[in-house]
Motif scaffolding. Sequence first.
Motif, PDB file in Angstrom:
ATOM      1  N   GLY A  15      12.266   4.528   4.121  1.00  0.00           N
ATOM      2  CA  GLY A  15      13.233   3.455   4.320  1.00  0.00           C
ATOM      3  C   GLY A  15      12.824   2.122   3.733  1.00  0.00           C
ATOM      4  N   LEU A  16      11.745   2.093   2.990  1.00  0.00           N
ATOM      5  CA  LEU A  16      11.320   0.840   2.368  1.00  0.00           C
ATOM      6  C   LEU A  16      12.146   0.576   1.123  1.00  0.00           C
ATOM      7  CD1 LEU A  16       7.429   1.142   2.540  1.00  0.00           C
ATOM      8  CD2 LEU A  16       8.958  -0.037   4.108  1.00  0.00           C
ATOM      9  N   ASN A  17      12.413  -0.691   0.879  1.00  0.00           N
ATOM     10  CA  ASN A  17      13.105  -1.094  -0.338  1.00  0.00           C
ATOM     11  C   ASN A  17      12.040  -1.241  -1.422  1.00  0.00           C
ATOM     12  OD1 ASN A  17      14.598  -2.239  -2.381  1.00  0.00           O
ATOM     13  ND2 ASN A  17      15.677  -3.660  -1.037  1.00  0.00           N
ATOM     14  N   VAL A  18      11.816  -0.172  -2.178  1.00  0.00           N
ATOM     15  CA  VAL A  18      10.743  -0.112  -3.166  1.00  0.00           C
ATOM     16  C   VAL A  18      10.950  -1.164  -4.249  1.00  0.00           C
ATOM     17  CG1 VAL A  18       9.665   1.366  -4.909  1.00  0.00           C
ATOM     18  CG2 VAL A  18      10.281   2.309  -2.688  1.00  0.00           C
ATOM     19  N   ALA A  19      12.178  -1.347  -4.685  1.00  0.00           N
ATOM     20  CA  ALA A  19      12.448  -2.335  -5.739  1.00  0.00           C
ATOM     21  C   ALA A  19      12.084  -3.741  -5.267  1.00  0.00           C
ATOM     22  CB  ALA A  19      13.910  -2.270  -6.156  1.00  0.00           C
ATOM     23  N   ARG A  20      12.400  -4.070  -4.030  1.00  0.00           N
ATOM     24  CA  ARG A  20      12.092  -5.409  -3.511  1.00  0.00           C
ATOM     25  C   ARG A  20      10.580  -5.610  -3.388  1.00  0.00           C
ATOM     26  NH1 ARG A  20      14.751  -7.547   1.917  1.00  0.00           N
ATOM     27  NH2 ARG A  20      14.267  -5.394   2.424  1.00  0.00           N
ATOM     28  N   VAL A  21       9.862  -4.582  -2.970  1.00  0.00           N
ATOM     29  CA  VAL A  21       8.402  -4.690  -2.876  1.00  0.00           C
ATOM     30  C   VAL A  21       7.809  -4.885  -4.264  1.00  0.00           C
ATOM     31  CG1 VAL A  21       6.287  -3.455  -2.250  1.00  0.00           C
ATOM     32  CG2 VAL A  21       8.270  -3.366  -0.739  1.00  0.00           C
ATOM     33  N   ARG A  22       8.298  -4.140  -5.228  1.00  0.00           N
ATOM     34  CA  ARG A  22       7.786  -4.286  -6.602  1.00  0.00           C
ATOM     35  C   ARG A  22       8.075  -5.678  -7.153  1.00  0.00           C
ATOM     36  NH1 ARG A  22       9.303   1.475  -9.255  1.00  0.00           N
ATOM     37  NH2 ARG A  22       7.504   2.585  -8.426  1.00  0.00           N
TER      38      ARG A  22
ATOM     39  N   TYR B 150       0.833  -1.206   0.000  1.00  0.00           N
ATOM     40  CA  TYR B 150       0.000   0.000   0.000  1.00  0.00           C
ATOM     41  C   TYR B 150       0.869   1.258   0.000  1.00  0.00           C
ATOM     42  CZ  TYR B 150      -4.483  -2.319   0.763  1.00  0.00           C
ATOM     43  OH  TYR B 150      -5.615  -3.061   0.616  1.00  0.00           O
ATOM     44  N   ALA B 151       1.960   1.252   0.741  1.00  0.00           N
ATOM     45  CA  ALA B 151       2.824   2.440   0.801  1.00  0.00           C
ATOM     46  C   ALA B 151       3.477   2.718  -0.548  1.00  0.00           C
ATOM     47  CB  ALA B 151       3.895   2.252   1.880  1.00  0.00           C
ATOM     48  N   VAL B 152       4.002   1.680  -1.178  1.00  0.00           N
ATOM     49  CA  VAL B 152       4.640   1.864  -2.479  1.00  0.00           C
ATOM     50  C   VAL B 152       3.604   2.225  -3.532  1.00  0.00           C
ATOM     51  CG1 VAL B 152       5.906   0.665  -4.315  1.00  0.00           C
ATOM     52  CG2 VAL B 152       6.609   0.392  -1.947  1.00  0.00           C
TER      53      VAL B 152
END
Length: 155
Positions: free
Chosen positions: A42-49, A29-31
């Motif tokens: 501080g979230l790893n956006v690439a990993r979430v994607r 939800y954040a990404v």
Amino acid sequence: MPVPVLVLFGAFAVAGLVLGRTRFGRHVYAVGDNDEAARLLGLNVARVRVGVYAVSGALAGLAGAVLAARVGVGQPTAGLGWELGAITAFVLGATSLGGRPAGAGSTLVGVLLLAVLFNAFNLEGSIGSYWQWVLRGAILIAVVALQNRVGRVRG
């Protein structure tokens, strides 16, 4: 109850639990809301994607297996054009006039609304398959226009 329906409800139940009750769901939800703000948090956006794409690919594979089992053969063009129906169902179910984020439950509502509507058209035989696709597109345009108008009024 047919097995594809059980698979559908099972997938939506798992998606609802994952999105609503896990850390990964909150990250999704954040990404999805603002990837730059998620990165600054501080979230790893690439990993979430990558995780979301992996889940999407697994669910697409599951859908392909269910379709092949139902049709009885692996036909590569069996789901041709179904993207418009999927996008329309998501937008229809995810339209939030109250400003809350869309979830698995609201998407399921959109899927069920479209399924009931177009099943009624098929049973009645009043609208041909070509015009049903036109109607799907018109519903999509209408919902996006309504969502845009409501967003401008609230903003």
